[in-house]
Design a protein around this motif. Structure first.
Motif, PDB file in Angstrom:
ATOM      1  N   TRP A 374       0.894  -1.483   0.083  1.00  0.00           N
ATOM      2  CA  TRP A 374       0.349  -0.076  -0.250  1.00  0.00           C
ATOM      3  C   TRP A 374       1.264   0.660   0.336  1.00  0.00           C
ATOM      4  O   TRP A 374       1.656   1.495   1.188  1.00  0.00           O
ATOM      5  CB  TRP A 374      -1.246  -0.059   1.569  1.00  0.00           C
ATOM      6  CG  TRP A 374      -2.211   0.810   1.110  1.00  0.00           C
ATOM      7  CD1 TRP A 374      -2.079   2.498   1.309  1.00  0.00           C
ATOM      8  CD2 TRP A 374      -3.226   0.547   1.044  1.00  0.00           C
ATOM      9  NE1 TRP A 374      -2.971   2.994   1.420  1.00  0.00           N
ATOM     10  CE2 TRP A 374      -4.214   2.091   1.030  1.00  0.00           C
ATOM     11  CE3 TRP A 374      -4.272  -0.812   1.559  1.00  0.00           C
ATOM     12  CZ2 TRP A 374      -5.262   2.184   1.239  1.00  0.00           C
ATOM     13  CZ3 TRP A 374      -5.414  -0.552   1.534  1.00  0.00           C
ATOM     14  CH2 TRP A 374      -6.359   1.316   1.432  1.00  0.00           C
ATOM     15  N   ASP A 375       0.899   1.996  -0.963  1.00  0.00           N
ATOM     16  CA  ASP A 375       1.481   3.182  -1.169  1.00  0.00           C
ATOM     17  C   ASP A 375       1.036   4.910  -1.338  1.00  0.00           C
ATOM     18  O   ASP A 375       0.315   4.090  -2.801  1.00  0.00           O
ATOM     19  CB  ASP A 375       2.733   2.926  -2.203  1.00  0.00           C
ATOM     20  CG  ASP A 375       3.788   3.968  -2.646  1.00  0.00           C
ATOM     21  OD1 ASP A 375       4.169   4.979  -2.102  1.00  0.00           O
ATOM     22  OD2 ASP A 375       4.718   4.049  -4.155  1.00  0.00           O
ATOM     23  N   ASP A 376       0.942   5.159  -0.101  1.00  0.00           N
ATOM     24  CA  ASP A 376       0.418   6.344  -0.624  1.00  0.00           C
ATOM     25  C   ASP A 376      -1.903   6.273  -1.273  1.00  0.00           C
ATOM     26  O   ASP A 376      -1.309   6.835  -1.899  1.00  0.00           O
ATOM     27  CB  ASP A 376       1.055   7.298  -1.620  1.00  0.00           C
ATOM     28  CG  ASP A 376       0.724   8.835  -0.947  1.00  0.00           C
ATOM     29  OD1 ASP A 376       0.391   9.256   0.250  1.00  0.00           O
ATOM     30  OD2 ASP A 376       0.927  10.436  -1.818  1.00  0.00           O
ATOM     31  N   GLY A 377      -1.901   5.460  -0.897  1.00  0.00           N
ATOM     32  CA  GLY A 377      -3.251   5.514  -1.590  1.00  0.00           C
ATOM     33  C   GLY A 377      -3.172   4.672  -2.500  1.00  0.00           C
ATOM     34  O   GLY A 377      -3.745   3.450  -2.911  1.00  0.00           O
ATOM     35  N   TYR A 378      -2.189   3.838  -3.030  1.00  0.00           N
ATOM     36  CA  TYR A 378      -2.393   3.128  -4.297  1.00  0.00           C
ATOM     37  C   TYR A 378      -1.858   1.813  -3.935  1.00  0.00           C
ATOM     38  O   TYR A 378      -1.147   1.361  -3.065  1.00  0.00           O
ATOM     39  CB  TYR A 378      -0.526   3.470  -5.184  1.00  0.00           C
ATOM     40  CG  TYR A 378      -1.396   4.371  -6.341  1.00  0.00           C
ATOM     41  CD1 TYR A 378      -1.637   4.915  -7.272  1.00  0.00           C
ATOM     42  CD2 TYR A 378      -0.833   5.766  -5.302  1.00  0.00           C
ATOM     43  CE1 TYR A 378      -1.985   5.861  -8.507  1.00  0.00           C
ATOM     44  CE2 TYR A 378      -1.499   7.157  -6.406  1.00  0.00           C
ATOM     45  CZ  TYR A 378      -1.525   7.283  -7.405  1.00  0.00           C
ATOM     46  OH  TYR A 378      -2.255   8.692  -7.796  1.00  0.00           O
ATOM     47  N   GLN A 379      -2.626   0.760  -4.625  1.00  0.00           N
ATOM     48  CA  GLN A 379      -2.353  -0.683  -4.375  1.00  0.00           C
ATOM     49  C   GLN A 379      -1.786  -1.136  -5.706  1.00  0.00           C
ATOM     50  O   GLN A 379      -2.258  -1.511  -6.377  1.00  0.00           O
ATOM     51  CB  GLN A 379      -3.484  -1.354  -4.243  1.00  0.00           C
ATOM     52  CG  GLN A 379      -4.496  -1.000  -2.870  1.00  0.00           C
ATOM     53  CD  GLN A 379      -5.305   0.133  -3.085  1.00  0.00           C
ATOM     54  OE1 GLN A 379      -5.895   0.973  -4.722  1.00  0.00           O
ATOM     55  NE2 GLN A 379      -4.580   0.998  -2.047  1.00  0.00           N
ATOM     56  N   ILE A 380      -0.755  -2.152  -4.599  1.00  0.00           N
ATOM     57  CA  ILE A 380       0.688  -2.669  -5.478  1.00  0.00           C
ATOM     58  C   ILE A 380       0.919  -3.734  -5.323  1.00  0.00           C
ATOM     59  O   ILE A 380       0.872  -4.369  -4.538  1.00  0.00           O
ATOM     60  CB  ILE A 380       2.151  -1.285  -5.472  1.00  0.00           C
ATOM     61  CG1 ILE A 380       1.677  -0.538  -5.642  1.00  0.00           C
ATOM     62  CG2 ILE A 380       3.540  -2.213  -6.355  1.00  0.00           C
ATOM     63  CD1 ILE A 380       2.741   0.700  -5.820  1.00  0.00           C
ATOM     64  N   ILE A 381       1.247  -4.579  -6.446  1.00  0.00           N
ATOM     65  CA  ILE A 381       1.989  -5.765  -6.498  1.00  0.00           C
ATOM     66  C   ILE A 381       3.258  -5.728  -6.768  1.00  0.00           C
ATOM     67  O   ILE A 381       3.792  -5.752  -7.884  1.00  0.00           O
ATOM     68  CB  ILE A 381       0.846  -6.748  -7.321  1.00  0.00           C
ATOM     69  CG1 ILE A 381      -0.142  -6.719  -6.302  1.00  0.00           C
ATOM     70  CG2 ILE A 381       1.659  -8.869  -7.317  1.00  0.00           C
ATOM     71  CD1 ILE A 381      -1.004  -8.165  -7.311  1.00  0.00           C
ATOM     72  N   TYR A 382       4.223  -6.181  -5.907  1.00  0.00           N
ATOM     73  CA  TYR A 382       5.579  -6.521  -6.725  1.00  0.00           C
ATOM     74  C   TYR A 382       5.443  -8.063  -6.551  1.00  0.00           C
ATOM     75  O   TYR A 382       5.666  -8.880  -5.310  1.00  0.00           O
ATOM     76  CB  TYR A 382       6.611  -6.095  -4.720  1.00  0.00           C
ATOM     77  CG  TYR A 382       6.453  -4.597  -4.989  1.00  0.00           C
ATOM     78  CD1 TYR A 382       7.305  -4.006  -6.928  1.00  0.00           C
ATOM     79  CD2 TYR A 382       5.702  -4.183  -3.904  1.00  0.00           C
ATOM     80  CE1 TYR A 382       6.718  -1.682  -6.164  1.00  0.00           C
ATOM     81  CE2 TYR A 382       6.020  -2.523  -3.549  1.00  0.00           C
ATOM     82  CZ  TYR A 382       6.722  -1.856  -4.912  1.00  0.00           C
ATOM     83  OH  TYR A 382       6.835  -0.316  -4.733  1.00  0.00           O
ATOM     84  N   ARG A 383       6.591  -8.640  -7.916  1.00  0.00           N
ATOM     85  CA  ARG A 383       6.831 -10.549  -7.844  1.00  0.00           C
ATOM     86  C   ARG A 383       7.675 -10.411  -7.439  1.00  0.00           C
ATOM     87  O   ARG A 383       8.671  -9.246  -8.888  1.00  0.00           O
ATOM     88  CB  ARG A 383       6.098 -10.694  -8.823  1.00  0.00           C
ATOM     89  CG  ARG A 383       4.871 -10.524  -9.548  1.00  0.00           C
ATOM     90  CD  ARG A 383       4.253 -11.173 -10.443  1.00  0.00           C
ATOM     91  NE  ARG A 383       2.348 -11.047 -10.804  1.00  0.00           N
ATOM     92  CZ  ARG A 383       2.159 -10.162 -11.557  1.00  0.00           C
ATOM     93  NH1 ARG A 383       2.278  -8.989 -11.486  1.00  0.00           N
ATOM     94  NH2 ARG A 383       0.598 -10.507 -11.293  1.00  0.00           N
ATOM     95  N   MET A 384       8.491 -11.187  -6.591  1.00  0.00           N
ATOM     96  CA  MET A 384       9.431 -10.912  -6.956  1.00  0.00           C
ATOM     97  C   MET A 384       9.914 -12.479  -7.225  1.00  0.00           C
ATOM     98  O   MET A 384      10.051 -13.626  -8.022  1.00  0.00           O
ATOM     99  CB  MET A 384       9.782 -11.598  -4.739  1.00  0.00           C
ATOM    100  CG  MET A 384       8.367 -10.605  -4.222  1.00  0.00           C
ATOM    101  SD  MET A 384       9.229  -8.852  -4.652  1.00  0.00           S
ATOM    102  CE  MET A 384      10.972  -8.831  -3.703  1.00  0.00           C
ATOM    103  N   GLU A 385      11.787 -11.897  -7.844  1.00  0.00           N
ATOM    104  CA  GLU A 385      12.783 -13.262  -8.216  1.00  0.00           C
ATOM    105  C   GLU A 385      13.467 -13.519  -6.698  1.00  0.00           C
ATOM    106  O   GLU A 385      14.009 -12.877  -6.308  1.00  0.00           O
ATOM    107  CB  GLU A 385      14.192 -12.245  -8.723  1.00  0.00           C
ATOM    108  CG  GLU A 385      14.048 -13.177  -9.574  1.00  0.00           C
ATOM    109  CD  GLU A 385      13.459 -13.984 -11.053  1.00  0.00           C
ATOM    110  OE1 GLU A 385      14.613 -15.071 -11.218  1.00  0.00           O
ATOM    111  OE2 GLU A 385      12.883 -13.444 -11.150  1.00  0.00           O
ATOM    112  N   MET A 386      13.069 -14.735  -6.778  1.00  0.00           N
ATOM    113  CA  MET A 386      13.724 -15.697  -5.958  1.00  0.00           C
ATOM    114  C   MET A 386      15.546 -16.217  -6.313  1.00  0.00           C
ATOM    115  O   MET A 386      15.138 -17.093  -6.842  1.00  0.00           O
ATOM    116  CB  MET A 386      12.716 -17.293  -5.406  1.00  0.00           C
ATOM    117  CG  MET A 386      11.394 -16.484  -4.759  1.00  0.00           C
ATOM    118  SD  MET A 386      11.742 -14.703  -3.842  1.00  0.00           S
ATOM    119  CE  MET A 386      11.814 -15.523  -2.391  1.00  0.00           C
ATOM    120  N   LYS A 387      15.868 -16.718  -5.428  1.00  0.00           N
ATOM    121  CA  LYS A 387      17.255 -17.305  -5.243  1.00  0.00           C
ATOM    122  C   LYS A 387      17.488 -18.625  -4.261  1.00  0.00           C
ATOM    123  O   LYS A 387      16.795 -17.678  -3.297  1.00  0.00           O
ATOM    124  CB  LYS A 387      18.439 -16.671  -6.145  1.00  0.00           C
ATOM    125  CG  LYS A 387      18.817 -16.135  -7.169  1.00  0.00           C
ATOM    126  CD  LYS A 387      19.954 -15.225  -7.439  1.00  0.00           C
ATOM    127  CE  LYS A 387      19.977 -14.709  -8.531  1.00  0.00           C
ATOM    128  NZ  LYS A 387      21.236 -13.931  -9.189  1.00  0.00           N
TER     129      LYS A 387
END
Length: 392
Positions: A374-387
């Motif tokens: 949740w960023d200043d009222g914006y809903q965001i999805i971060y897709r992560m690269e895993m190792k």
């Protein structure tokens, strides 16, 4: 036979011919008169039917016009009612926020002291992992901005155990209402909260550190000491509650002063991220039993609170995101692995893409390997690269 005889025979016939012709003409005239009379009757009937049909058409058109006017009036009234209901809902939400429900859970001081003592005895012990998860974050693979909804601070998430596609939204930093959307599509398309189901909690929540896990909501209530409330989302009842066994708590993140306890989930289970005056410069971590809400272990981490805006746990490793008071680009620059398999200096320095402000919440989904922010009222999805930790 002589000619005179033939003439005598023809004379009667010649005398009868004009009479027959006269009769035929009279018959034809009678038939024509009858036909003309019937045609006249047909014209009269057709004219009457046409007049009746025209009158009926005008009557129907008048009724349709009146019905259209009534429909427009009803639509205008319905729109006005919807506007009034929406405004009333916002006013009720505001009033409930300003006048929270009175507390009805009493704190057992003796039990609290025992919990604090037990937790301190197990503090900073080495953690034995429950799973073979050995992944860590390598980078942010992609970012997706869903929409702008609600206040500048808040929380949105799915069930971290992967049991549901529902979206749970906590608007603001203090309230008692949770919005529930059936799927991501409905949350993305609908802009009004009246399209979502509402769950009114028995006690108001504080901060943005709540978690939905395995059909239950774990949220923070401030009543003297902070309490962790376990709420069953199916039957809308409180299953359990526990006083968090930490004394003199302070906001866990320097840039998010409204959050005192962050409940997080990863492949290992539930965690609590917090801070106390005893170790006010750094963040603390605790392993939480999702069934009993007991604290299993506690750690003092080397991750500083200053300029921290959020944190999450991945495979037993705490990841803390930092920013500046003038929001810039967030980055994970402190990682603490409770099992000791990943040294802080071996962890990747993960940067998040430049956005609008700073994160008020960051919820890691272990089964999707992505973060709901949740960023200043914006809903965001971060897709992560895993190792793998050994490959980092």
């Amino acid at each position: 036979m002589g000619p005179w005889r033939c003439c005598l025979l023809l004379l009667p016939l010649l005398a009868a011919a004009p009479r027959a012709q006269q009769q035929l003409m009279e018959y034809v005239e009678r038939r024509l008169a009858l036909l003309e009379e019937r045609i006249s009757q047909w014209h009269e009937q057709s004219s009457r039917y046409s007049t009746e049909l025209r009158d009926f058409k005008n009557q129907v058109l008048g009724m349709l016009e009146a019905a259209e006017k009534e429909r427009e009036a009803l639509r205008a009234e319905a729109e006005g009612a919807a506007v009034r209901v929406d405004r009333l809902e916002r006013e009720v939400d505001y009033l409930e926020t300003q006048n929270p429900a009175p507390p009805c859970v009493e704190v057992d001081e003796t039990l609290m002291e025992k919990q604090v003592a037990t937790a301190k005895q197990r503090k900073n012990e080495k953690y034995t992992k429950l799973t073979d998860c050995s992944d860590t974050i390598a980078s942010v693979r992609a970012m997706k901005i869903l929409k702008r909804f609600g206040s500048s601070s808040g929380l949105w998430t799915k069930d971290a155990a992967g049991n549901s596609e529902k979206i749970y939204v906590f608007d603001g930093t203090a309230n008692d209402t949770v919005y529930v959307f059936p799927r991501m599509r409905e949350f993305t398309l609908f802009s009004a909260t009246r399209k979502a189901a509402r769950i009114k909690l028995p006690y108001p929540w504080v901060g943005t550190g709540h978690l939905v896990y395995d059909g239950h909501l774990y949220y923070i209530r401030q009543q003297g000491p902070f309490q962790v409330i376990k709420f069953n989302l199916a039957n809308k009842t409180v299953v359990d509650s526990s006083v968090f066994p930490a004394e003199e708590q302070i906001p866990v993140f320097g840039l998010s002063p409204f959050t005192y306890i962050e409940i997080a989930a990863d492949e290992e289970g539930l965690w609590a991220i917090y801070a106390t005056k005893e170790n006010e410069k750094n963040i603390c971590l605790a392993k939480l039993d999702p069934t009993s809400l007991d604290i299993e272990q506690m750690w003092d981490t080397p991750c500083p609170r200053e300029n921290a805006e959020g944190a999450f746990v991945v495979c037993g490793a705490l990841h803390v995101a930092y920013n500046t008071r003038l929001p810039s680009r967030s980055r994970v620059q402190c990682v603490f692995d409770v099992s000791g398999t990943l040294a802080p200096e071996d962890a990747s320095l993960v940067y998040f893409p430049k956005r609008y402000g700073s994160h008020s919440s960051m919820k890691y989904s272990p089964w999707e390997r992505q973060i709901y922010a949740w960023d200043d009222g914006y809903q965001i999805i971060y897709r992560m690269e895993m190792k793998k930790k050994l490959e980092v």
